[in-house]
Design a protein around this motif. Sequence first.
Motif, PDB file in Angstrom:
ATOM      1  N   ALA A  93       0.834  -1.208   0.000  1.00 57.52           N
ATOM      2  CA  ALA A  93       0.000   0.000   0.000  1.00 57.52           C
ATOM      3  C   ALA A  93       0.865   1.252   0.000  1.00 57.52           C
ATOM      4  O   ALA A  93       0.562   2.238  -0.690  1.00 57.52           O
ATOM      5  CB  ALA A  93      -0.917  -0.004   1.221  1.00 57.52           C
ATOM      6  N   SER A  94       1.964   1.213   0.747  1.00 57.97           N
ATOM      7  CA  SER A  94       2.861   2.370   0.828  1.00 57.97           C
ATOM      8  C   SER A  94       3.537   2.646  -0.512  1.00 57.97           C
ATOM      9  O   SER A  94       3.597   3.791  -0.973  1.00 57.97           O
ATOM     10  CB  SER A  94       3.919   2.128   1.913  1.00 57.97           C
ATOM     11  OG  SER A  94       4.823   3.200   1.973  1.00 57.97           O
ATOM     12  N   VAL A  95       4.055   1.596  -1.142  1.00 61.34           N
ATOM     13  CA  VAL A  95       4.735   1.759  -2.430  1.00 61.34           C
ATOM     14  C   VAL A  95       3.748   2.210  -3.504  1.00 61.34           C
ATOM     15  O   VAL A  95       4.060   3.053  -4.355  1.00 61.34           O
ATOM     16  CB  VAL A  95       5.433   0.450  -2.848  1.00 61.34           C
ATOM     17  CG1 VAL A  95       5.965   0.549  -4.277  1.00 61.34           C
ATOM     18  CG2 VAL A  95       6.580   0.142  -1.897  1.00 61.34           C
ATOM     19  N   ALA A  96       2.544   1.649  -3.474  1.00 60.22           N
ATOM     20  CA  ALA A  96       1.525   2.039  -4.450  1.00 60.22           C
ATOM     21  C   ALA A  96       1.180   3.515  -4.316  1.00 60.22           C
ATOM     22  O   ALA A  96       0.902   4.198  -5.316  1.00 60.22           O
ATOM     23  CB  ALA A  96       0.276   1.191  -4.268  1.00 60.22           C
ATOM     24  N   ALA A  97       1.210   4.019  -3.095  1.00 60.73           N
ATOM     25  CA  ALA A  97       0.852   5.420  -2.860  1.00 60.73           C
ATOM     26  C   ALA A  97       1.969   6.377  -3.241  1.00 60.73           C
ATOM     27  O   ALA A  97       1.721   7.482  -3.727  1.00 60.73           O
ATOM     28  CB  ALA A  97       0.485   5.614  -1.387  1.00 60.73           C
ATOM     29  N   LYS A  98       3.239   5.958  -3.036  1.00 64.76           N
ATOM     30  CA  LYS A  98       4.365   6.869  -3.234  1.00 64.76           C
ATOM     31  C   LYS A  98       5.154   6.632  -4.515  1.00 64.76           C
ATOM     32  O   LYS A  98       5.914   7.482  -4.949  1.00 64.76           O
ATOM     33  CB  LYS A  98       5.306   6.767  -2.025  1.00 64.76           C
ATOM     34  CG  LYS A  98       4.675   7.281  -0.737  1.00 64.76           C
ATOM     35  CD  LYS A  98       5.664   7.343   0.400  1.00 64.76           C
ATOM     36  CE  LYS A  98       6.095   5.993   0.886  1.00 64.76           C
ATOM     37  NZ  LYS A  98       6.964   6.057   2.092  1.00 64.76           N
ATOM     38  N   GLY A  99       5.017   5.458  -5.148  1.00 64.17           N
ATOM     39  CA  GLY A  99       5.733   5.199  -6.389  1.00 64.17           C
ATOM     40  C   GLY A  99       7.118   4.618  -6.157  1.00 64.17           C
ATOM     41  O   GLY A  99       7.531   4.361  -5.020  1.00 64.17           O
ATOM     42  N   TRP A 100       7.855   4.408  -7.252  1.00 66.65           N
ATOM     43  CA  TRP A 100       9.196   3.827  -7.184  1.00 66.65           C
ATOM     44  C   TRP A 100      10.247   4.907  -7.000  1.00 66.65           C
ATOM     45  O   TRP A 100      10.102   6.019  -7.518  1.00 66.65           O
ATOM     46  CB  TRP A 100       9.507   3.050  -8.466  1.00 66.65           C
ATOM     47  CG  TRP A 100       8.620   1.881  -8.706  1.00 66.65           C
ATOM     48  CD1 TRP A 100       7.499   1.858  -9.489  1.00 66.65           C
ATOM     49  CD2 TRP A 100       8.748   0.574  -8.148  1.00 66.65           C
ATOM     50  NE1 TRP A 100       6.921   0.620  -9.452  1.00 66.65           N
ATOM     51  CE2 TRP A 100       7.664  -0.196  -8.643  1.00 66.65           C
ATOM     52  CE3 TRP A 100       9.671  -0.031  -7.291  1.00 66.65           C
ATOM     53  CZ2 TRP A 100       7.480  -1.531  -8.311  1.00 66.65           C
ATOM     54  CZ3 TRP A 100       9.492  -1.357  -6.954  1.00 66.65           C
ATOM     55  CH2 TRP A 100       8.410  -2.098  -7.450  1.00 66.65           C
ATOM     56  N   PRO A 101      11.327   4.593  -6.280  1.00 65.48           N
ATOM     57  CA  PRO A 101      12.395   5.578  -6.110  1.00 65.48           C
ATOM     58  C   PRO A 101      13.202   5.771  -7.395  1.00 65.48           C
ATOM     59  O   PRO A 101      13.371   4.828  -8.170  1.00 65.48           O
ATOM     60  CB  PRO A 101      13.273   4.960  -5.011  1.00 65.48           C
ATOM     61  CG  PRO A 101      13.025   3.490  -5.113  1.00 65.48           C
ATOM     62  CD  PRO A 101      11.594   3.341  -5.541  1.00 65.48           C
ATOM     63  N   ALA A 102      13.686   6.979  -7.622  1.00 66.65           N
ATOM     64  CA  ALA A 102      14.523   7.283  -8.787  1.00 66.65           C
ATOM     65  C   ALA A 102      15.984   7.045  -8.411  1.00 66.65           C
ATOM     66  O   ALA A 102      16.572   7.816  -7.654  1.00 66.65           O
ATOM     67  CB  ALA A 102      14.305   8.730  -9.219  1.00 66.65           C
ATOM     68  N   LEU A 103      16.564   5.965  -8.924  1.00 70.06           N
ATOM     69  CA  LEU A 103      17.927   5.578  -8.585  1.00 70.06           C
ATOM     70  C   LEU A 103      18.742   5.364  -9.848  1.00 70.06           C
ATOM     71  O   LEU A 103      18.197   5.100 -10.926  1.00 70.06           O
ATOM     72  CB  LEU A 103      17.933   4.279  -7.763  1.00 70.06           C
ATOM     73  CG  LEU A 103      17.123   4.258  -6.473  1.00 70.06           C
ATOM     74  CD1 LEU A 103      17.109   2.848  -5.900  1.00 70.06           C
ATOM     75  CD2 LEU A 103      17.699   5.239  -5.460  1.00 70.06           C
ATOM     76  N   THR A 104      20.053   5.457  -9.724  1.00 69.45           N
ATOM     77  CA  THR A 104      20.933   5.151 -10.844  1.00 69.45           C
ATOM     78  C   THR A 104      20.954   3.640 -11.076  1.00 69.45           C
ATOM     79  O   THR A 104      20.675   2.864 -10.146  1.00 69.45           O
ATOM     80  CB  THR A 104      22.358   5.633 -10.570  1.00 69.45           C
ATOM     81  OG1 THR A 104      22.895   4.899  -9.470  1.00 69.45           O
ATOM     82  CG2 THR A 104      22.375   7.127 -10.239  1.00 69.45           C
ATOM     83  N   PRO A 105      21.302   3.187 -12.278  1.00 68.59           N
ATOM     84  CA  PRO A 105      21.388   1.743 -12.539  1.00 68.59           C
ATOM     85  C   PRO A 105      22.328   1.020 -11.573  1.00 68.59           C
ATOM     86  O   PRO A 105      22.026  -0.089 -11.115  1.00 68.59           O
ATOM     87  CB  PRO A 105      21.907   1.681 -13.978  1.00 68.59           C
ATOM     88  CG  PRO A 105      21.423   2.954 -14.603  1.00 68.59           C
ATOM     89  CD  PRO A 105      21.514   3.976 -13.515  1.00 68.59           C
ATOM     90  N   ALA A 106      23.467   1.634 -11.244  1.00 69.83           N
ATOM     91  CA  ALA A 106      24.423   0.998 -10.339  1.00 69.83           C
ATOM     92  C   ALA A 106      23.817   0.794  -8.953  1.00 69.83           C
ATOM     93  O   ALA A 106      24.026  -0.243  -8.309  1.00 69.83           O
ATOM     94  CB  ALA A 106      25.695   1.841 -10.236  1.00 69.83           C
ATOM     95  N   THR A 107      23.054   1.772  -8.500  1.00 75.08           N
ATOM     96  CA  THR A 107      22.418   1.665  -7.184  1.00 75.08           C
ATOM     97  C   THR A 107      21.390   0.545  -7.177  1.00 75.08           C
ATOM     98  O   THR A 107      21.311  -0.238  -6.221  1.00 75.08           O
ATOM     99  CB  THR A 107      21.749   2.994  -6.807  1.00 75.08           C
ATOM    100  OG1 THR A 107      22.706   4.048  -6.857  1.00 75.08           O
ATOM    101  CG2 THR A 107      21.171   2.921  -5.404  1.00 75.08           C
TER     102      THR A 107
END
Length: 248
Positions: free
Chosen positions: A180-194
């Motif tokens: 529910a938390s992820v659905a509400a806030k979306g995916w984090p913006a990270l570099t490919p290496a991260t």
Amino acid sequence: MAEPGVLDLVLLGAAVLVGAGTQRISGLGFSLVSAPFLVLLLGPFTGVLLANTLSLATNVIVLGQTWRAVDVRKAVLLALPAVVAVVPGAWVVRALPAPLLALTTGGLVLVALLAVLATERARVLHGTAGAVVAGAASGFMNVTAGVGGPAIGLYGLSTAWTGRSFVATLQLYFLLLNGASVAAKGWPALTPATWVVAVGSLAAGAVSGHHLARHVSAERARVLVAGLAVLGSAAIVAQALVELFGPG
């Protein structure tokens, strides 16, 4: 976002690996172990978002390893009040200062945990009512303080609920909550290496924790749950105090 340095990636990988292993052994602990380091390395918003996302993935992996031991009734009994408590928790977050909320919720759970560890008379979270209270507190704290594990740890200690059933059932519970938390806030913006380091460390931690869990007794698991719950609550209180009374 900026490309993280090698040392940052190493620290991130270590935090995720240990957090995933701890989650597999004790049933909770990923966010308690990894979230502070992820916030330090990536900032409060992205760090918490990544912790939620990886915690969700950890729940799926560990649930796949332990699903035969899931107590669906308990998982639903805990999850329903937790999801309901997310709504007022989200409203309260907007209405009151976050540090004050964290201090209040973290402090109450810490006092309750210490009381439960000190005397059996304080182990009052029993039956359906105890599960509802624990779930609601966990959901509320997950929104207001970013950590829902201590309240569930308190319920586990009060009912002497440990072992495979505890570990497996909590994965289903936290899967619903983190989903529910992820659905509400979306995916984090990270570099490919991260992403590569985070996902690789998550898998390695889940696998190593799966093997270590075979050698951890129910009593040791109970001690680990208690320790993580106390440390998590204390960390919430300490961070809130710094934010409220620290310099600047």
